[in-house]
Design an enzyme around this catalytic site. Structure first.
Site, mmCIF file in Angstrom:
data_model
loop_
_atom_site.group_PDB
_atom_site.id
_atom_site.type_symbol
_atom_site.label_atom_id
_atom_site.label_comp_id
_atom_site.label_asym_id
_atom_site.label_seq_id
_atom_site.Cartn_x
_atom_site.Cartn_y
_atom_site.Cartn_z
ATOM 1 N N LYS A 53 0.806 -1.226 0.097
ATOM 2 C CA LYS A 53 -0.233 0.104 -0.163
ATOM 3 C C LYS A 53 0.822 1.315 -0.158
ATOM 4 C CE LYS A 53 -3.762 -2.502 2.121
ATOM 5 N NZ LYS A 53 -4.487 -3.050 3.508
ATOM 6 N N GLN A 97 -4.642 -1.688 9.532
ATOM 7 C CA GLN A 97 -4.462 -2.990 9.074
ATOM 8 C C GLN A 97 -5.319 -4.152 9.890
ATOM 9 O OE1 GLN A 97 -2.995 -3.509 5.869
ATOM 10 N NE2 GLN A 97 -4.138 -5.774 6.190
ATOM 11 N N ASP A 120 -11.336 2.988 3.797
ATOM 12 C CA ASP A 120 -11.400 1.376 3.782
ATOM 13 C C ASP A 120 -12.952 1.115 4.077
ATOM 14 O OD1 ASP A 120 -9.551 -0.552 3.261
ATOM 15 O OD2 ASP A 120 -9.063 -1.029 5.295
#
Ligand code: NDP
Length: 284
Positions: A53, A97, A120
């Protein structure tokens, strides 16, 4: 029939070139899209995802930063960092994450991210907006899958779509997006009776389970579009999807490979959401 490959690396690169251009236009206004990634612990797979990422951000001309904590970090330390990043104008997207260690309340951590930086798309506001068909950050993995359909000109209206897996990050939002696009959607899961019969009806089949090669060619309708979200590691260390690629590609019309299918598109759409957030901030 041998299926056409839906190439996530190629489509991802194409979209990212456009993002780079938009990032340069923003830079001319003094704004550089910025993504912050928080990682707790030293899970090797998570480390790879975070590195990918961050690298993707650099290639697209975005700012990115990693905040890495040991596995036994006090949750308050992470909450404090999120609060700081929420208040940092140079950061337009915050990603935690997953999975987080057990002593964390993951929902509480994700809820601490400011809604306008939830790239996200885990917060309830975003999930609700998606369900109502209102503007929102679209969850990156299903968003990437929709881009495959768009790019290949695959019609969705009136199509039978079957999704195997009902997770909050893949299965459920995928169902919502396909339903909004006019498909008739069935969501299968571990309690589904006769999975094969459902899959065999699918014009569009999305597998998001996490079980290596569980969808075989005989479960696929001839000419179907097969999207393999699964990422599984085989005993020999190689990656494979939830679909048995060798048998499925002889039956399907389109298929995504693993690796090189949905994975790169997930990261691409993370960049898309971060860019969207930066553009919104720049025009506010
Ligand atoms: P989850 O474990 O959260 O969900 C798996 C789903 O599969 C559940 O709904 C479960 O049902 C269902 N399931 C399990 N066994 C069966 C079965 N035998 N038959 C039918 N359904 C079954 O996984 P995720 O959605 O987070 O991820 C799925 C896969 O996709 C994983 O391999 C993950 O690594 C990968 N992934 C890939 C991404 C990418 O970018 N390519 C991004 C995100 C995930 P139930 O709800 O009843 O338990």
């Amino acid at each position: 029939m041998t299926a056409k490959i839906l190439d996530g690396n190629a489509l991802g690169q194409k979209l990212r070139a456009g993002f780079r251009q938009r990032a340069e236009e923003l830079a001319a206004q003094g704004v550089q899209p910025g993504l912050a990634v928080i990682l707790v612990g030293d899970d090797p797979a998570s480390q790879v995802y975070v590195r990918n990422k961050v690298n993707a951000c650099a290639q697209a001309g975005f700012h990115s930063e990693k905040h890495i904590y040991p596995i036994d970090v006090a949750p308050q330390t992470v909450f404090d960092k999120i609060a700081e990043l929420n208040a940092t104008p140079q950061i337009h997207g915050i990603l935690v994450q997953l999975p987080l260690p057990r002593h964390f309340d993951a929902d509480a951590v994700l809820d601490a991210i400011a809604p306008e930086k939830d790239v996200d798309s885990f917060r309830a506001e975003n999930v609700g907006a998606l369900m109502q068909g209102q503007p929102c950050f679209i969850p990156c993995t299903p968003y990437g899958v929709m881009k495959f359909f768009e790019e290949a000109g695959i019609p969705l209206k009136g199509q039978e779509a079957v999704i195997v897996g009902r997770s909050n990050i893949v299965g459920k939002p995928m169902a919502m997006l396909l339903m909004h696009a006019g498909a008739t959607v069935t969501v299968c899961h571990s309690q589904t009776r006769d999975l094969k019969a459902h899959c065999r009806r699918a014009d569009i089949l999305v597998a998001a389970v996490g079980k290596a090669k569980m969808i075989t060619g005989e479960m696929i309708k001839p000419g179907a579009v097969v999207i393999d979200v699964g990422i599984n590691r085989l005993p020999d260390g190689k990656l494979c999807g939830d679909v048995d690629f060798a048998s499925a590609r002889e039956i399907a019309a389109f298929i995504t490979p693993v690796p090189g299918g949905v994975g790169p598109m997930t990261i691409t759409m993370l960049l898309a959401n971060t860019l969207q957030s930066a553009e919104r901030a720049a025009s506010a």
